[in-house]
Enzyme design. Structure first.
Site, PDB file in Angstrom:
ATOM      1  N   HIS A 574      -5.843   9.589  12.145  1.00  0.00           N
ATOM      2  CA  HIS A 574      -5.817   9.258  10.795  1.00  0.00           C
ATOM      3  C   HIS A 574      -5.601   9.873  10.178  1.00  0.00           C
ATOM      4  CE1 HIS A 574      -9.580   9.616  10.040  1.00  0.00           C
ATOM      5  NE2 HIS A 574      -9.937   9.025  10.993  1.00  0.00           N
ATOM      6  N   GLU A 646     -12.596   4.012  16.904  1.00  0.00           N
ATOM      7  CA  GLU A 646     -13.639   5.157  17.318  1.00  0.00           C
ATOM      8  C   GLU A 646     -14.262   4.510  17.931  1.00  0.00           C
ATOM      9  OE1 GLU A 646     -13.870   7.740  17.713  1.00  0.00           O
ATOM     10  OE2 GLU A 646     -13.678   8.844  15.762  1.00  0.00           O
ATOM     11  N   HIS A 712      -8.206   7.950  16.501  1.00  0.00           N
ATOM     12  CA  HIS A 712      -9.762   8.846  15.988  1.00  0.00           C
ATOM     13  C   HIS A 712      -9.560   9.730  16.546  1.00  0.00           C
ATOM     14  CE1 HIS A 712      -9.771   5.345  13.037  1.00  0.00           C
ATOM     15  NE2 HIS A 712      -9.803   4.645  13.805  1.00  0.00           N
TER      16      HIS A 712
END
Length: 760
Positions: A574, A646, A712
């Site tokens: 991201h 994540e 992530h």
């Protein structure tokens, strides 16, 4: 080659193309594959002139003859150069020239006007190439120019971009190239001019240990024979040539482990838990897949969850079990499986004979049916899950023992010496695999044709009391695919590395194939998996017989969902979040100003890179920063996966390293010592992340269209390690920088990568 100009309509799209051809381009990212050939009927002596091609930018630049591309000798009289041309370089101006190979004498350029290709069509007559060597000597070459419209992914990633220097293809040394696109002028979609769309501008080098190191023949990446010395001499303790050997290491790198201790695990018989027949036949490709097809509506969000449903196969009296390592060994080696704590894996560790603790996947099939590719892919998958797996290729043993220059007669069934030699190296490879298993290995992939019942019975006798065998047979009835595989074999296999004549190698291999076809016997014995027309990418069948247990079930499940359709997978973190700026782990917060800029750049990148891929999709985690990064991307369906969230830091969520070190020093030190296995208090470890990512991997393998994964750092490390075949212990330390896109190309020749850094 090419003027670098591109005809465009007023709305910026490429013009001058037929509507039906535009539809094809949209579906496959169509490009021109151009093949240039020159043929002469005289013999050039060493040091004489060699054919080259040169033209205008961007191929070699301003008609600079010193940068001309050399043509590859295809046969004694034929020379060839092949390359790919994107749609915006379909006007090509070029000429042939002859250049001395061993002197500084000037090049000789062909006489006559420039040759020109427009939209794949040759302008003017296809004339001879005439080279005036002196006032009274002219050399004549016949010229063959062919241009075909193809999908860039159907080229199986054999065309590599060149940036500053030409990089020859690793397939045959042919300088196959993909021309870079013309930089866009001005803004697009309202973005500023700083968001330029020249993709090549952003290319950065990938790690040297990654999967992008060029085309490598898969068999060469297999286990190095320990029973053969570096000079190819057997090192049997007694000097005999029987199937029972005492082995000495020949300097090969071999993983060694402490022998396993027996441990009994008592659970109910699977045959009492599930009622199913002993054979499941003719299952279609999607039968075992628990995933629903993606909704094709654009902008649709679908939560795919985390769980991975169990695959229930036919039960039988032959079961599979694994034996845990000793306590001492557990501290010093990888676990049996990253998800070994999962209830399904534990529940399937059954009582059984000692040989059931080791599994041999024995490949069966005619040459050029994708056995080695399937073996390499399965090896990569099982290693990523944490199962100690190695790939043993009998062809590699044969080449080390008997040389790589054996012609087709060596493979005749009535060639007694050849048959004995092939059985001998097969037995040696199998003994190496069994020895490795006895040292702690779990799954051996035994890669050979194994095309007769007699050979397979020999292997089953060698396996008695040592390992359990599952035959994996690959069948293909598509002549087009078989022909493609044969040609790849000639280009890549060390068996034909010293054969300068491609056509001669092709005929020899087809003769070898005919000898195998005469004696081929389909598998009907023991436990087996049959893959029927699975390599086409358009469906197929899998038949299984006498298969049970957790690991064999996972193998079947993986094979059901895998295919060879070339397509790219784009991985990116991201955009920078506010917690990234503060150095805090975890959290669920929005993007920083820099992260928002990256989201726009990423949207422009995806739009340009996948503009002709209507079936592409965007996958994100369910966390705000990933969703916001994907939000500017339009025109593609977006799918949220909780499995892409994540790594969960538990009680450490929202803390930074200094706070953890100060307030939880023991946890800080424990994580430094073993980052792979370390589990945050009430959180996750990297091994936990790998376990929950398995359904994502299966779905990525199942996809036939490009996928952009926005996730992530820890998650992308684990996904990247799968494609790059990186060891588990390296996963927590893989570099995964912000604002960088990793493009993974999956095709019939393997996996390669390219990296784009959109922001500093």
């Amino acid at each position: 080659m090419g003027t670098g100009a591109s005809k465009r309509t007023e709305d910026g799209s490429h013009g001058g193309e037929e509507p039906e051809e535009e539809e094809y381009l949209d579906q496959g990212g169509g490009q021109l594959y151009v093949s240039l050939k020159m043929e002469n009927n005289f013999k050039l002596k060493k040091g004489d002139l060699f054919p080259h091609v040169f033209g205008s930018v961007p191929l070699v630049g301003s008609w600079d003859s010193s940068k001309a591309l050399s043509m590859e000798r295809e046969s004694a009289s034929m020379w060839e150069l092949s390359f790919v041309v994107p749609p915006n370089h379909e006007t090509l101006d070029f000429k042939f020239l002859l250049r001395p190979k061993y002197s500084n004498a000037p090049s000789v350029v062909e006489e006559g006007p420039n040759r020109q290709l427009i939209g794949g069509a040759l302008q003017g007559d296809q004339r001879l190439a005439l080279f005036r060597i002196s006032s009274d000597e002219v050399l004549e070459y016949r010229v063959f120019i062919k241009a075909d419209r193809v999908s860039p992914f159907d080229l199986a990633a054999s065309w590599r971009a060149y940036q500053e220097n030409l990089r020859p293809s690793a397939v045959r040394g042919i300088p196959d190239v993909s021309l870079g696109t013309v930089p866009e002028i001005g803004a697009e979609n309202g973005s500023s001019t700083s968001l330029e769309l020249d993709l090549e501008h952003y290319v950065v080098p990938a790690p040297s240990t990654s999967a992008n190191s060029g085309h490598v023949y898969a068999a060469n990446m297999t286990e190095t024979p320990r029973s053969l010395s570096l000079t190819g001499i057997f090192t049997n303790a007694d000097g005999s040539t029987s199937f029972s050997h005492s082995f000495k290491d020949s300097g090969a790198s071999v993983d060694r482990h402490v022998p396993l201790k027996d441990m009994e695990v008592v659970i109910p018989d699977s045959s009492k838990l599930y009622s199913s027949s002993g054979m499941v036949e003719s299952k279609s490709m999607g039968t075992f897949s628990p995933f629903q097809r993606q909704d094709s509506h654009r902008g649709l969000f679908v939560d795919r969850g985390v769980g991975s449903p169990r695959l229930v196969k036919s039960s039988s009296t032959s079961t599979f079990s694994t034996e845990p390592r000793s306590d001492k060994e557990k501290k010093n080696s990888m676990p049996e499986a990253a998800g070994a704590v999962a209830a399904a894996a534990v529940a399937d560790q059954m009582l059984g004979p000692k040989e059931d603790s080791h599994l041999a996947i024995v490949l069966v099939g005619l040459p050029a049916r994708g056995k080695t590719f399937t073996a390499a892919k399965l090896t990569r998958y099982l290693r990523w899950l944490g199962h100690d797996t190695k790939h043993f290729n009998v062809g590699k043993y044969r080449r080390l023992k008997h040389g790589a220059n054996q012609n087709a007669d060596f493979f005749r069934a009535d060639n007694r010496e050849g048959m004995e030699a092939r059985n001998e190296v097969a037995a040696l490879a199998f003994d190496d695999m069994v020895s490795w298993m006895q040292e702690g290995g779990q799954v051996g992939i035994f890669d050979a044709t194994n095309s007769t019942s007699k050979r397979r019975n020999m292997l089953m006798k060698l396996a008695e009391g040592k390992c359990k065998i599952i035959f994996l047979e690959t069948l293909c009835n598509d002549e087009r695919i078989i022909e493609r595989n044969i040609r790849l074999k000639i280009q890549q296999s060390p068996d034909y590395a010293e054969e300068p004549d491609f056509e001669a190698g092709l005929q020899d291999f087809k003769s070898r194939l005919a000898y195998y076809e005469k004696v081929y016997e389909p598998v009907e014995e023991g436990s087996y998996i049959k893959m029927i027309d699975m390599v086409s990418g358009h469906g197929g069948q899998i038949q299984v017989n006498n298969i049970s247990g957790y690991l064999p079930g996972r193998i079947v499940f993986f094979l059901v969902n895998t295919h060879l359709t070339p397509r790219p997978i784009l991985l990116t973190r991201h955009g920078e979040s506010k917690d990234n700026v503060r150095g805090r782990i975890g959290g669920d917060n929005p993007l920083s100003d820099t992260g928002e800029i990256y989201a726009k750049k990423l949207a422009n990148f995806v739009e340009k890179r996948l503009k002709s891929e209507r079936a592409a999709s965007i996958w994100t985690s369910t966390l705000e920063r990933a969703i916001l990064t994907a939000s500017p991307i339009v025109g593609f369906p977006k799918i949220q996966w909780r499995a892409l969230d994540e790594i969960y830091a538990g009680v450490c969520d929202g803390m930074n390293d200094e706070e953890i070190k100060k307030n939880m020093p023991e946890e800080y030190e424990a994580r430094k010592k073993d980052k792979l296995r370390y589990r945050y208090p009430r959180g996750e470890s990297y091994l936990d992340v790998i376990q929950r990512l398995e359904p994502v991997i299966i779905e990525l393998e199942r996809q036939r269209a490009p996928v952009v994964v926005i996730s992530h750092q820890a998650v992308l490390r684990a996904l990247y390690a799968y494609f790059a075949d990186r060891p588990l212990k390296e996963i927590p330390h893989i570099e995964m920088p912000l604002h960088t896109i990793i493009e993974i190309q999956m095709g019939v020749t393997g996996v390669q990568e390219k990296r784009y850094k959109l922001m500093d």
